[in-house]
Design a protein around this motif. Structure first.
Motif, PDB file in Angstrom:
ATOM      1  N   ARG A 179       0.852  -1.203   0.000  1.00  0.00           N
ATOM      2  CA  ARG A 179       0.000   0.000   0.000  1.00  0.00           C
ATOM      3  C   ARG A 179       0.874   1.235   0.000  1.00  0.00           C
ATOM      4  N   VAL A 180       0.408   2.242  -0.715  1.00  0.00           N
ATOM      5  CA  VAL A 180       1.109   3.519  -0.797  1.00  0.00           C
ATOM      6  C   VAL A 180       0.193   4.594  -0.226  1.00  0.00           C
ATOM      7  N   GLN A 181       0.726   5.370   0.688  1.00  0.00           N
ATOM      8  CA  GLN A 181      -0.094   6.404   1.332  1.00  0.00           C
ATOM      9  C   GLN A 181       0.601   7.749   1.213  1.00  0.00           C
ATOM     10  N   VAL A 182      -0.155   8.744   0.807  1.00  0.00           N
ATOM     11  CA  VAL A 182       0.337  10.122   0.746  1.00  0.00           C
ATOM     12  C   VAL A 182      -0.830  11.033   1.087  1.00  0.00           C
ATOM     13  N   ASP A 183      -0.599  11.987   1.955  1.00  0.00           N
ATOM     14  CA  ASP A 183      -1.654  12.876   2.430  1.00  0.00           C
ATOM     15  C   ASP A 183      -1.718  14.137   1.574  1.00  0.00           C
ATOM     16  N   LEU A 184      -2.069  13.952   0.288  1.00  0.00           N
ATOM     17  CA  LEU A 184      -2.193  15.105  -0.605  1.00  0.00           C
ATOM     18  C   LEU A 184      -3.625  15.306  -1.102  1.00  0.00           C
ATOM     19  N   GLY A 185      -4.525  14.403  -0.709  1.00  0.00           N
ATOM     20  CA  GLY A 185      -5.901  14.565  -1.167  1.00  0.00           C
ATOM     21  C   GLY A 185      -6.513  15.864  -0.685  1.00  0.00           C
ATOM     22  N   TRP A 186      -6.312  16.178   0.596  1.00  0.00           N
ATOM     23  CA  TRP A 186      -6.860  17.428   1.131  1.00  0.00           C
ATOM     24  C   TRP A 186      -6.193  18.641   0.507  1.00  0.00           C
ATOM     25  N   LEU A 187      -4.880  18.480   0.154  1.00  0.00           N
ATOM     26  CA  LEU A 187      -4.174  19.593  -0.464  1.00  0.00           C
ATOM     27  C   LEU A 187      -4.683  19.840  -1.879  1.00  0.00           C
ATOM     28  N   GLN A 188      -4.993  18.777  -2.592  1.00  0.00           N
ATOM     29  CA  GLN A 188      -5.563  18.931  -3.921  1.00  0.00           C
ATOM     30  C   GLN A 188      -6.933  19.600  -3.859  1.00  0.00           C
ATOM     31  N   ARG A 189      -7.719  19.230  -2.851  1.00  0.00           N
ATOM     32  CA  ARG A 189      -9.011  19.896  -2.694  1.00  0.00           C
ATOM     33  C   ARG A 189      -8.838  21.371  -2.346  1.00  0.00           C
ATOM     34  N   LEU A 190      -7.835  21.662  -1.517  1.00  0.00           N
ATOM     35  CA  LEU A 190      -7.566  23.061  -1.185  1.00  0.00           C
ATOM     36  C   LEU A 190      -7.158  23.855  -2.420  1.00  0.00           C
ATOM     37  N   ASN A 191      -6.305  23.259  -3.264  1.00  0.00           N
ATOM     38  CA  ASN A 191      -5.890  23.943  -4.486  1.00  0.00           C
ATOM     39  C   ASN A 191      -7.059  24.147  -5.441  1.00  0.00           C
ATOM     40  N   ALA A 192      -7.953  23.137  -5.516  1.00  0.00           N
ATOM     41  CA  ALA A 192      -9.127  23.288  -6.376  1.00  0.00           C
ATOM     42  C   ALA A 192     -10.016  24.421  -5.875  1.00  0.00           C
ATOM     43  N   MET A 193     -10.197  24.513  -4.554  1.00  0.00           N
ATOM     44  CA  MET A 193     -10.983  25.608  -3.999  1.00  0.00           C
ATOM     45  C   MET A 193     -10.313  26.950  -4.239  1.00  0.00           C
ATOM     46  N   ALA A 194      -8.984  26.978  -4.132  1.00  0.00           N
ATOM     47  CA  ALA A 194      -8.261  28.225  -4.381  1.00  0.00           C
ATOM     48  C   ALA A 194      -8.409  28.670  -5.836  1.00  0.00           C
ATOM     49  N   ASP A 195      -8.360  27.709  -6.776  1.00  0.00           N
ATOM     50  CA  ASP A 195      -8.560  28.060  -8.185  1.00  0.00           C
ATOM     51  C   ASP A 195      -9.966  28.608  -8.416  1.00  0.00           C
ATOM     52  N   LEU A 196     -10.952  27.981  -7.768  1.00  0.00           N
ATOM     53  CA  LEU A 196     -12.325  28.460  -7.908  1.00  0.00           C
ATOM     54  C   LEU A 196     -12.465  29.876  -7.348  1.00  0.00           C
ATOM     55  N   LEU A 197     -11.868  30.117  -6.178  1.00  0.00           N
ATOM     56  CA  LEU A 197     -11.941  31.449  -5.581  1.00  0.00           C
ATOM     57  C   LEU A 197     -11.187  32.473  -6.424  1.00  0.00           C
ATOM     58  N   ALA A 198     -10.093  32.048  -7.057  1.00  0.00           N
ATOM     59  CA  ALA A 198      -9.350  32.977  -7.910  1.00  0.00           C
ATOM     60  C   ALA A 198     -10.200  33.415  -9.105  1.00  0.00           C
ATOM     61  N   ARG A 199     -10.896  32.467  -9.713  1.00  0.00           N
ATOM     62  CA  ARG A 199     -11.776  32.834 -10.823  1.00  0.00           C
ATOM     63  C   ARG A 199     -12.922  33.713 -10.349  1.00  0.00           C
ATOM     64  N   ALA A 200     -13.455  33.391  -9.165  1.00  0.00           N
ATOM     65  CA  ALA A 200     -14.524  34.233  -8.611  1.00  0.00           C
ATOM     66  C   ALA A 200     -14.005  35.639  -8.336  1.00  0.00           C
ATOM     67  N   ALA A 201     -12.752  35.747  -7.897  1.00  0.00           N
ATOM     68  CA  ALA A 201     -12.174  37.069  -7.634  1.00  0.00           C
ATOM     69  C   ALA A 201     -12.049  37.874  -8.927  1.00  0.00           C
ATOM     70  N   TRP A 202     -11.656  37.220 -10.019  1.00  0.00           N
ATOM     71  CA  TRP A 202     -11.540  37.940 -11.293  1.00  0.00           C
ATOM     72  C   TRP A 202     -12.911  38.345 -11.820  1.00  0.00           C
ATOM     73  N   VAL A 203     -13.907  37.474 -11.631  1.00  0.00           N
ATOM     74  CA  VAL A 203     -15.271  37.860 -12.027  1.00  0.00           C
ATOM     75  C   VAL A 203     -15.729  39.058 -11.211  1.00  0.00           C
ATOM     76  N   LEU A 204     -15.469  39.013  -9.894  1.00  0.00           N
ATOM     77  CA  LEU A 204     -15.830  40.142  -9.031  1.00  0.00           C
ATOM     78  C   LEU A 204     -15.090  41.400  -9.450  1.00  0.00           C
ATOM     79  N   ALA A 205     -13.813  41.243  -9.829  1.00  0.00           N
ATOM     80  CA  ALA A 205     -13.037  42.404 -10.253  1.00  0.00           C
ATOM     81  C   ALA A 205     -13.628  43.030 -11.509  1.00  0.00           C
ATOM     82  N   LEU A 206     -14.036  42.189 -12.471  1.00  0.00           N
ATOM     83  CA  LEU A 206     -14.627  42.722 -13.703  1.00  0.00           C
ATOM     84  C   LEU A 206     -15.946  43.431 -13.420  1.00  0.00           C
ATOM     85  N   LEU A 207     -16.776  42.830 -12.555  1.00  0.00           N
ATOM     86  CA  LEU A 207     -18.057  43.457 -12.238  1.00  0.00           C
ATOM     87  C   LEU A 207     -17.862  44.782 -11.513  1.00  0.00           C
ATOM     88  N   LEU A 208     -16.942  44.817 -10.553  1.00  0.00           N
ATOM     89  CA  LEU A 208     -16.716  46.056  -9.816  1.00  0.00           C
ATOM     90  C   LEU A 208     -16.018  47.101 -10.692  1.00  0.00           C
TER      91      LEU A 208
END
Length: 333
Positions: A179-208
């Motif tokens: 078995r191979v274990q690496v604790d990066l699943g939560w980090l990948q989810r964090l990066n996915a959330m960060a990418d989503l928030l980054a796009r939301a920030a650019w949308v907010l920037a364009l609207l404002l």
């Protein structure tokens, strides 16, 4: 009597011919300076409305920029977590210590791997016995249930989510690895959330940004209406559209300059106010996370972008409402 050029003295005709162009350029830039000063003076004469417009622009600009700064800080922390990621390989129960040593040697020769540490089952049980506080219960075990373990530290070039995932697939295909274990699943989810928030920030920037343009456009429209007679007179005496438009464009740029400075000050105050609690919270998790402010280049970019937005709002307002002012209103009257 007309003065004649002395022999060998250069003629003055070239200077006379060149002076109109020079005077025209000097007059052009002098008019720009005068209009810029006059536009700034008009803003200072209306401090309440000017400050309110600057604050509205500052808030609209500070919100997306602050969110992007927060995401940048989070990405820096996640990069540090990725760099410290280690992969744990649990060997199968029938793998001998000698075989485990051979697997360690094979993996150590891989260029993607920085180091491989072997923890045999007896050492693992001793460490578990010392840290768990279950010494009495472990004495009832007939045999050691723990497998041999390899702790793999990837090279810097492989310490990314994609690089670690590739290594995990490679290790899983090795003979003797259960078995191979690496604790990066939560980090990948964090990066996915960060990418989503980054796009939301650019949308907010364009609207404002669109909201800023509309606010400046409405402010300039009111200024055009208040100076309607002045504009009519300027058109009657032959003022071009560029001549009439220029003061309002400078007014929009001054609004943008004030709004950019206001946004920067708001961000500085917000970072100063939040940095203490954030650092105390990060220390509880033994993290080096801290809020990062704007650098000099980012401050200049923010102010220039704000001035461009102010100029764009003024240009749209002037383009829309200046054509509606007809000099025939006075001539016909």
């Amino acid at each position: 009597m007309a003065e004649r050029n002395k022999p060998g003295e250069p003629g003055r005709g070239a200077n006379v011919a060149g002076s109109p162009l020079k005077d025209q350029a000097h007059s052009y830039f002098a008019h720009h300076r005068r209009v810029a000063r006059d536009s700034a003076r008009r803003l200072w004469q209306q401090p309440v409305s000017s400050v309110m417009t600057w604050l509205v622009m500052g808030i609209a600009l500070a919100l997306p920029v602050g969110l992007l700064l927060l995401l940048t800080s989070l990405q820096g922390v996640s990069a540090g977590w990725e760099s410290s990621a280690r992969i744990t390989l649990y060997l199968s129960d029938d793998t001998t210590l000698e075989r485990a040593g051979k697997i360690q040697a094979e993996l150590s020769s891989d260029s993607r791997i920085e180091s491989v540490t072997l923890i045999d089952r007896d050492r693992a049980l001793a460490e578990f016995r010392a840290s768990s506080g279950l010494q009495d219960a472990l004495d009832y075990l007939e045999e050691n249930p723990l497998p041999h373990t390899l702790l793999v530290t990837p090279q810097d070039s492989a310490r990314t989510a994609q690089g670690v995932e590739t290594l995990v697939q490679y290790f899983g295909a090795q003979e003797g690895v259960d078995r191979v274990q690496v604790d990066l699943g939560w980090l990948q989810r964090l990066n996915a959330m960060a990418d989503l928030l980054a796009r939301a920030a650019w949308v907010l920037a364009l609207l404002l940004a669109a909201a800023v343009v509309l606010v400046i456009g409405n402010t300039i429209r009111l200024a055009i209406e208040s100076r309607r007679d002045e504009i009519l007179v300027a058109k009657l005496v032959g003022g071009t559209d560029a001549f009439v438009r220029r003061p309002f464009l400078y007014t929009g740029a001054w609004y943008g300059l004030g709004g950019g400075i206001a946004a920067w000050l708001m961000l500085q105050v917000a970072i100063w106010w939040l940095s203490g609690p954030v650092e105390r919270l990060a220390s509880l998790y033994r993290s080096q996370f801290s809020l990062q402010g704007l650098g000099f280049d980012a401050i200049v970019t923010l102010i220039i972008a704000a001035m461009l937005l102010g100029w764009l709002g003024a240009w749209l307002a002037v383009k829309r409402h200046l054509d509606d002012i007809d000099p025939g209103e006075i001539a016909g009257g």
